[in-house]
Write a protein that holds these residues in place. Structure first.
Motif, PDB file in Angstrom:
ATOM      1  N   LEU A   1     -23.655  92.000   6.669  1.00  8.52           N
ATOM      2  CA  LEU A   1     -22.245  91.618   7.282  1.00  8.52           C
ATOM      3  C   LEU A   1     -22.792  90.599   7.809  1.00  8.52           C
ATOM      4  O   LEU A   1     -21.463  89.564   7.492  1.00  8.52           O
ATOM      5  CB  LEU A   1     -22.458  93.112   8.874  1.00  8.52           C
ATOM      6  CG  LEU A   1     -21.908  94.489   7.957  1.00  8.52           C
ATOM      7  CD1 LEU A   1     -21.873  95.708   9.504  1.00  8.52           C
ATOM      8  CD2 LEU A   1     -20.615  94.102   7.267  1.00  8.52           C
ATOM      9  N   ALA A   2     -24.075  90.013   7.505  1.00 15.71           N
ATOM     10  CA  ALA A   2     -23.692  88.919   8.950  1.00 15.71           C
ATOM     11  C   ALA A   2     -23.629  87.696   7.742  1.00 15.71           C
ATOM     12  O   ALA A   2     -23.628  86.477   7.642  1.00 15.71           O
ATOM     13  CB  ALA A   2     -25.306  88.752   8.900  1.00 15.71           C
ATOM     14  N   GLU A   3     -24.134  87.896   6.743  1.00 14.60           N
ATOM     15  CA  GLU A   3     -23.820  87.151   5.489  1.00 14.60           C
ATOM     16  C   GLU A   3     -22.681  86.760   5.437  1.00 14.60           C
ATOM     17  O   GLU A   3     -21.838  86.051   5.069  1.00 14.60           O
ATOM     18  CB  GLU A   3     -24.881  87.442   4.130  1.00 14.60           C
ATOM     19  CG  GLU A   3     -25.932  87.127   3.693  1.00 14.60           C
ATOM     20  CD  GLU A   3     -26.193  88.245   2.964  1.00 14.60           C
ATOM     21  OE1 GLU A   3     -26.022  87.972   1.737  1.00 14.60           O
ATOM     22  OE2 GLU A   3     -28.250  87.661   3.117  1.00 14.60           O
ATOM     23  N   ARG A   4     -21.485  88.232   5.057  1.00 16.80           N
ATOM     24  CA  ARG A   4     -20.190  87.756   5.124  1.00 16.80           C
ATOM     25  C   ARG A   4     -19.475  86.595   6.542  1.00 16.80           C
ATOM     26  O   ARG A   4     -18.309  86.627   6.277  1.00 16.80           O
ATOM     27  CB  ARG A   4     -19.714  89.334   4.773  1.00 16.80           C
ATOM     28  CG  ARG A   4     -20.042  89.896   3.573  1.00 16.80           C
ATOM     29  CD  ARG A   4     -19.176  91.302   3.753  1.00 16.80           C
ATOM     30  NE  ARG A   4     -20.047  92.412   2.692  1.00 16.80           N
ATOM     31  CZ  ARG A   4     -19.561  92.329   1.666  1.00 16.80           C
ATOM     32  NH1 ARG A   4     -19.029  91.586   1.221  1.00 16.80           N
ATOM     33  NH2 ARG A   4     -19.989  93.573   0.377  1.00 16.80           N
ATOM     34  N   LEU A   5     -20.052  87.276   7.333  1.00 14.87           N
ATOM     35  CA  LEU A   5     -19.307  86.648   8.443  1.00 14.87           C
ATOM     36  C   LEU A   5     -19.662  84.899   8.448  1.00 14.87           C
ATOM     37  O   LEU A   5     -19.210  84.429   9.611  1.00 14.87           O
ATOM     38  CB  LEU A   5     -19.843  87.698   9.863  1.00 14.87           C
ATOM     39  CG  LEU A   5     -18.917  88.810  10.580  1.00 14.87           C
ATOM     40  CD1 LEU A   5     -17.447  87.771  10.847  1.00 14.87           C
ATOM     41  CD2 LEU A   5     -18.857  89.483   9.934  1.00 14.87           C
ATOM     42  N   ARG A   6     -21.689  84.444   8.699  1.00 19.40           N
ATOM     43  CA  ARG A   6     -21.189  83.559   7.839  1.00 19.40           C
ATOM     44  C   ARG A   6     -21.125  82.422   7.061  1.00 19.40           C
ATOM     45  O   ARG A   6     -19.815  81.162   7.618  1.00 19.40           O
ATOM     46  CB  ARG A   6     -23.146  83.171   8.067  1.00 19.40           C
ATOM     47  CG  ARG A   6     -23.250  83.389   8.634  1.00 19.40           C
ATOM     48  CD  ARG A   6     -24.974  82.879   8.678  1.00 19.40           C
ATOM     49  NE  ARG A   6     -25.590  83.868   7.686  1.00 19.40           N
ATOM     50  CZ  ARG A   6     -26.222  85.054   7.126  1.00 19.40           C
ATOM     51  NH1 ARG A   6     -26.900  84.857   8.547  1.00 19.40           N
ATOM     52  NH2 ARG A   6     -26.594  85.516   6.942  1.00 19.40           N
ATOM     53  N   ALA A   7     -19.891  83.528   6.020  1.00 15.04           N
ATOM     54  CA  ALA A   7     -19.502  82.570   5.385  1.00 15.04           C
ATOM     55  C   ALA A   7     -17.694  82.587   5.740  1.00 15.04           C
ATOM     56  O   ALA A   7     -17.382  81.473   5.149  1.00 15.04           O
ATOM     57  CB  ALA A   7     -18.616  83.384   4.065  1.00 15.04           C
TER      58      ALA A   7
ATOM     59  N   ALA B   1      -9.777  89.570   7.779  1.00 12.27           N
ATOM     60  CA  ALA B   1      -8.911  90.798   7.737  1.00 12.27           C
ATOM     61  C   ALA B   1     -10.152  91.314   6.794  1.00 12.27           C
ATOM     62  O   ALA B   1     -10.855  92.683   6.986  1.00 12.27           O
ATOM     63  CB  ALA B   1      -7.819  91.019   6.965  1.00 12.27           C
ATOM     64  N   GLY B   2     -10.883  91.031   5.235  1.00 10.30           N
ATOM     65  CA  GLY B   2     -11.747  91.753   4.216  1.00 10.30           C
ATOM     66  C   GLY B   2     -13.600  91.327   5.520  1.00 10.30           C
ATOM     67  O   GLY B   2     -13.664  92.797   5.577  1.00 10.30           O
ATOM     68  N   PRO B   3     -13.829  90.456   6.218  1.00 12.54           N
ATOM     69  CA  PRO B   3     -15.781  91.024   7.360  1.00 12.54           C
ATOM     70  C   PRO B   3     -15.225  91.764   7.734  1.00 12.54           C
ATOM     71  O   PRO B   3     -15.983  92.361   7.820  1.00 12.54           O
ATOM     72  CB  PRO B   3     -15.193  89.281   7.166  1.00 12.54           C
ATOM     73  CG  PRO B   3     -14.135  88.496   6.208  1.00 12.54           C
ATOM     74  CD  PRO B   3     -13.038  88.744   5.535  1.00 12.54           C
TER      75      PRO B   3
END
Length: 260
Positions: free
Chosen positions: A232-238, A179-181
């Motif tokens: 955004l890519a960094e947030r999703l990779r996490a 939800a956060g990402p």
């Protein structure tokens, strides 16, 4: 004098060669020539202690250097986090404020309903206060995005920009860890639609573990790396996800976040 020479050699050599030099020196003194076994007890510390002390000093120096490097990396990571979060917060807020201010100006210039213009200006004031609060929370690292709140904000921003919005009624079915990402993806996607696409319609599709933002604009709604997509890519990779962005075959643009 031999002890001092050994210390200098150990200091100049790599650690493994320093230990090897100490062992070879000990072996030569013990096994070559006549040995007075009564002095062997004093011979060992005379060779081992200089090597050990020198290696300990070298280790302390290396630990100090490593500590400085870790501190520098931590500071760089915090700067990157702050820059990414401020981009996400201010980009959308300032875009919405600009759109609503422009709408209020056009209403007043055209002699339209003053109450509508006042309502838009009240929203501008509210958004300004909200953005100020979000910046404070972002700087302190306490900001927690809400996907439901971003859906409501996207609806208001698209309406003010004159873009037809098709949005899901709720986000309750989205996995909690996504939800956060997804809130950041939705904010960035809608901001790009308003600023870059020239679209008349924007559609948001939402599944349990995926989200899509689509528009029908002729403009190039592709954020360059460093303008949002990289963050955004960094947030999703996490969370084990990924970002896809590109034009649609029938025209328009699609931004998709998913975890497969």
């Amino acid at each position: 004098m031999f002890g001092f020479a050994l210390v200098v050699a150990v200091w100049l050599l790599p650690a493994r060669w320093s230990v090897l030099l100490g062992l070879v020196t000990l072996a030569l003194q013990v096994f070559l020539g006549p040995v007075d076994w009564g002095h062997v007890g004093g011979l060992v510390p005379g060779i081992v202690i200089p090597v050990a002390v020198t290696l300990l000093i070298r280790l302390v120096v290396q630990l100090g250097q490593a500590h400085e490097e870790i501190a520098a990396l931590a500071a760089a990571a915090e700067r990157d986090r702050l820059a990414r979060d401020l981009h996400d917060v201010l980009g959308h807020s300032l875009t919405t404020i600009t759109v609503k201010s422009g709408l209020a100006r056009r209403v007043l210039e055209s002699g339209g309903d003053p109450e509508r213009a006042l309502a838009e200006l009240r929203d501008v004031e509210r958004l300004s206060r909200q953005a100020h609060g979000e910046v404070r929370l972002t700087v302190s690292g306490r900001r927690r995005p809400s996907l439901a709140a971003e859906l409501a904000g996207a609806r208001a921003a698209l309406r003010a920009a004159g873009i037809g919005a098709v949005l899901p009624p709720s986000a309750d079915h989205v996995r909690a860890e996504l939800a956060g990402p997804f809130a950041y993806v939705l904010r960035e996607g809608v901001t790009n639609v308003i600023r870059h696409s020239g679209a008349t319609r924007c559609e948001v599709l939402l599944g349990d573990d995926w989200l899509e933002v689509r528009d029908d604009g002729p403009g190039r709604n592709a954020a360059e790396p460093g303008n949002g997509l990289s963050g955004l890519a960094e947030r999703l990779r996490a969370v084990g996800g990924r970002i896809e962005a590109g034009p649609l075959p029938a025209g328009g643009f699609r931004l998709r976040a998913s975890r497969t």
